[in-house]
Design a protein around this motif. Structure first.
Motif, PDB file in Angstrom:
ATOM      1  N   THR A 202      22.495  15.655 -46.535  1.00  0.00           N
ATOM      2  CA  THR A 202      22.248  14.255 -46.890  1.00  0.00           C
ATOM      3  C   THR A 202      23.472  13.589 -47.494  1.00  0.00           C
ATOM      4  O   THR A 202      23.571  12.364 -47.521  1.00  0.00           O
ATOM      5  CB  THR A 202      21.074  14.143 -47.871  1.00  0.00           C
ATOM      6  N   THR A 205      28.052  11.588 -44.073  1.00  0.00           N
ATOM      7  CA  THR A 205      27.870  10.255 -43.494  1.00  0.00           C
ATOM      8  C   THR A 205      28.361  10.255 -42.061  1.00  0.00           C
ATOM      9  O   THR A 205      29.338  10.913 -41.712  1.00  0.00           O
ATOM     10  CB  THR A 205      28.653   9.190 -44.283  1.00  0.00           C
ATOM     11  N   THR A 206      27.666   9.510 -41.219  1.00  0.00           N
ATOM     12  CA  THR A 206      28.076   9.350 -39.828  1.00  0.00           C
ATOM     13  C   THR A 206      27.864   7.887 -39.443  1.00  0.00           C
ATOM     14  O   THR A 206      27.176   7.145 -40.154  1.00  0.00           O
ATOM     15  CB  THR A 206      27.235  10.233 -38.877  1.00  0.00           C
ATOM     16  N   GLN A 209      23.729   6.549 -39.033  1.00  0.00           N
ATOM     17  CA  GLN A 209      22.860   6.841 -40.162  1.00  0.00           C
ATOM     18  C   GLN A 209      21.397   6.538 -39.856  1.00  0.00           C
ATOM     19  O   GLN A 209      20.492   7.235 -40.314  1.00  0.00           O
ATOM     20  CB  GLN A 209      23.306   6.044 -41.392  1.00  0.00           C
ATOM     21  N   GLU A 210      21.157   5.511 -39.048  1.00  0.00           N
ATOM     22  CA  GLU A 210      19.771   5.156 -38.693  1.00  0.00           C
ATOM     23  C   GLU A 210      19.094   6.296 -37.955  1.00  0.00           C
ATOM     24  O   GLU A 210      17.940   6.629 -38.217  1.00  0.00           O
ATOM     25  CB  GLU A 210      19.759   3.896 -37.834  1.00  0.00           C
ATOM     26  N   MET A 212      19.963   9.443 -38.155  1.00  0.00           N
ATOM     27  CA  MET A 212      19.810  10.530 -39.119  1.00  0.00           C
ATOM     28  C   MET A 212      18.555  10.334 -39.960  1.00  0.00           C
ATOM     29  O   MET A 212      17.844  11.273 -40.282  1.00  0.00           O
ATOM     30  CB  MET A 212      21.039  10.624 -40.018  1.00  0.00           C
ATOM     31  N   ASP A 213      18.297   9.076 -40.317  1.00  0.00           N
ATOM     32  CA  ASP A 213      17.121   8.782 -41.140  1.00  0.00           C
ATOM     33  C   ASP A 213      15.830   8.973 -40.351  1.00  0.00           C
ATOM     34  O   ASP A 213      14.802   9.385 -40.900  1.00  0.00           O
ATOM     35  CB  ASP A 213      17.190   7.340 -41.669  1.00  0.00           C
ATOM     36  N   THR A 215      15.347  10.878 -37.397  1.00  0.00           N
ATOM     37  CA  THR A 215      15.146  12.178 -36.764  1.00  0.00           C
ATOM     38  C   THR A 215      15.859  13.237 -37.581  1.00  0.00           C
ATOM     39  O   THR A 215      17.075  13.389 -37.484  1.00  0.00           O
ATOM     40  CB  THR A 215      15.700  12.175 -35.319  1.00  0.00           C
ATOM     41  N   LYS A 216      15.105  13.993 -38.366  1.00  0.00           N
ATOM     42  CA  LYS A 216      15.701  14.906 -39.328  1.00  0.00           C
ATOM     43  C   LYS A 216      16.576  15.961 -38.679  1.00  0.00           C
ATOM     44  O   LYS A 216      17.696  16.225 -39.116  1.00  0.00           O
ATOM     45  CB  LYS A 216      14.608  15.565 -40.159  1.00  0.00           C
ATOM     46  N   GLY A 219      19.767  14.450 -37.328  1.00  0.00           N
ATOM     47  CA  GLY A 219      20.614  14.034 -38.441  1.00  0.00           C
ATOM     48  C   GLY A 219      21.341  15.208 -39.079  1.00  0.00           C
ATOM     49  O   GLY A 219      22.537  15.147 -39.369  1.00  0.00           O
ATOM     50  N   LYS A 220      20.625  16.300 -39.282  1.00  0.00           N
ATOM     51  CA  LYS A 220      21.235  17.486 -39.885  1.00  0.00           C
ATOM     52  C   LYS A 220      22.326  18.057 -38.993  1.00  0.00           C
ATOM     53  O   LYS A 220      23.415  18.411 -39.459  1.00  0.00           O
ATOM     54  CB  LYS A 220      20.158  18.539 -40.155  1.00  0.00           C
TER      55      LYS A 220
END
Length: 271
Positions: A202, A205-206, A209-210, A212-213, A215-216, A219-220
């Motif tokens: 968490t 940063t990429t 970010q949307e 990542m928020d 689709t867990k 995002g990981k």
């Protein structure tokens, strides 16, 4: 029902229907005679049996035909775009009532109405059928419009996937090899079987970010950008990791959940 003749507008369409019937392993005799295709020595228990025989041909031959006309004459797409859009229209045409409340009848239901409206099905005029199914109402303008939206959504999705792939290719991996356990929740392990803590992920940063928020698991993995991803997923979760496989492509290896190698390490986590 001993014999039925299908009259087409031209020999080309008649031959297309004839070849369709051969491929469908029609249980009866088929004869092609110029614009006519004759069926004989067959048994239809009810008229819907005739509908079921014709319907796949309607999807294969007539939906692309009307779609091409509307896409060219109403929406002004070029040939390459039309070729891309038509499969989306075909897919949507089987259930238009799901698209809009005012689209009252599906294509199948319209075909049923047409066949049952024929006093005698010994001879069926396919050009008249085409006009009844596609030209008498404005439904197909809307259905093609929905097909265009689906196509545009797919283009946007594929563009987004390509951006993600390019981003990953340009990142230095934090862990080169990551193992994903995907059952009731998503857990990530390094190549020593150690849990990768969420606080690390968490804090990354990429530009996405949307995503990542939303689709867990994606995002990981975006935060880590691994060179290899081993995914252990239960059967009911496989469809959910489709995007992971789409983005990470050849980096991903998919395994059954019962082959997960770090069972003891996971038990220690949940003590």
């Amino acid at each position: 029902m001993k014999e039925t003749a299908f009259l087409f507008r031209n020999e080309q369409e008649a031959r297309q229907f004839y070849l369709y019937l051969l491929a469908a392993n029609f249980k009866g005799q088929i004869r092609l005679d110029e614009n006519f295709v004759w069926l004989s020595n067959f048994l239809f228990v009810k008229r819907t049996s005739l509908v079921d025989l014709i319907f796949p041909f309607i999807l294969e031959a007539y939906v692309p035909k009307i779609s091409q006309k509307i896409l060219r004459d109403t929406y002004y797409f070029d040939d390459d775009e039309i070729e891309q859009i038509i499969p989306f229209v075909v897919s949507l045409s089987t259930a238009p009532k799901m698209l809009h409340s005012e689209l009252n009848d599906s294509l199948y239901e319209k075909l049923v109405h047409f066949i049952y409206g024929q006093g005698d099905v010994a001879k069926i005029n396919m050009e008249y059928m085409y006009n009844e199914l596609f030209l008498r109402e404005d439904d197909w303008l809307e259905i093609v419009g929905f097909g265009i939206e689906e196509w545009q959504d797919e283009l946007h999705f594929q563009d987004q996937m390509e951006q993600l792939r390019s981003f990953i290719d340009g990142q230095e991996p934090y862990y080169k090899h990551v193992t994903v356990y995907y059952k009731n929740e998503v857990l990530l392990f390094d190549d020593h079987g150690k849990l990768i803590q969420d606080q690390f992920i968490t804090s990354a940063t990429t530009p996405f970010q949307e995503i990542m928020d939303q689709t867990k698991v994606i995002g990981k993995l975006l935060a880590i950008a691994p060179e290899r991803v081993d995914v252990y997923a239960s059967n009911d979760r496989i469809h959910e990791i489709y995007s992971v496989m789409n983005i990470f492509q050849e980096r991903v290896c998919l395994y059954p959940i019962n082959q997960f190698p770090y069972v003891q390490e996971m038990k220690n986590i949940f003590k």
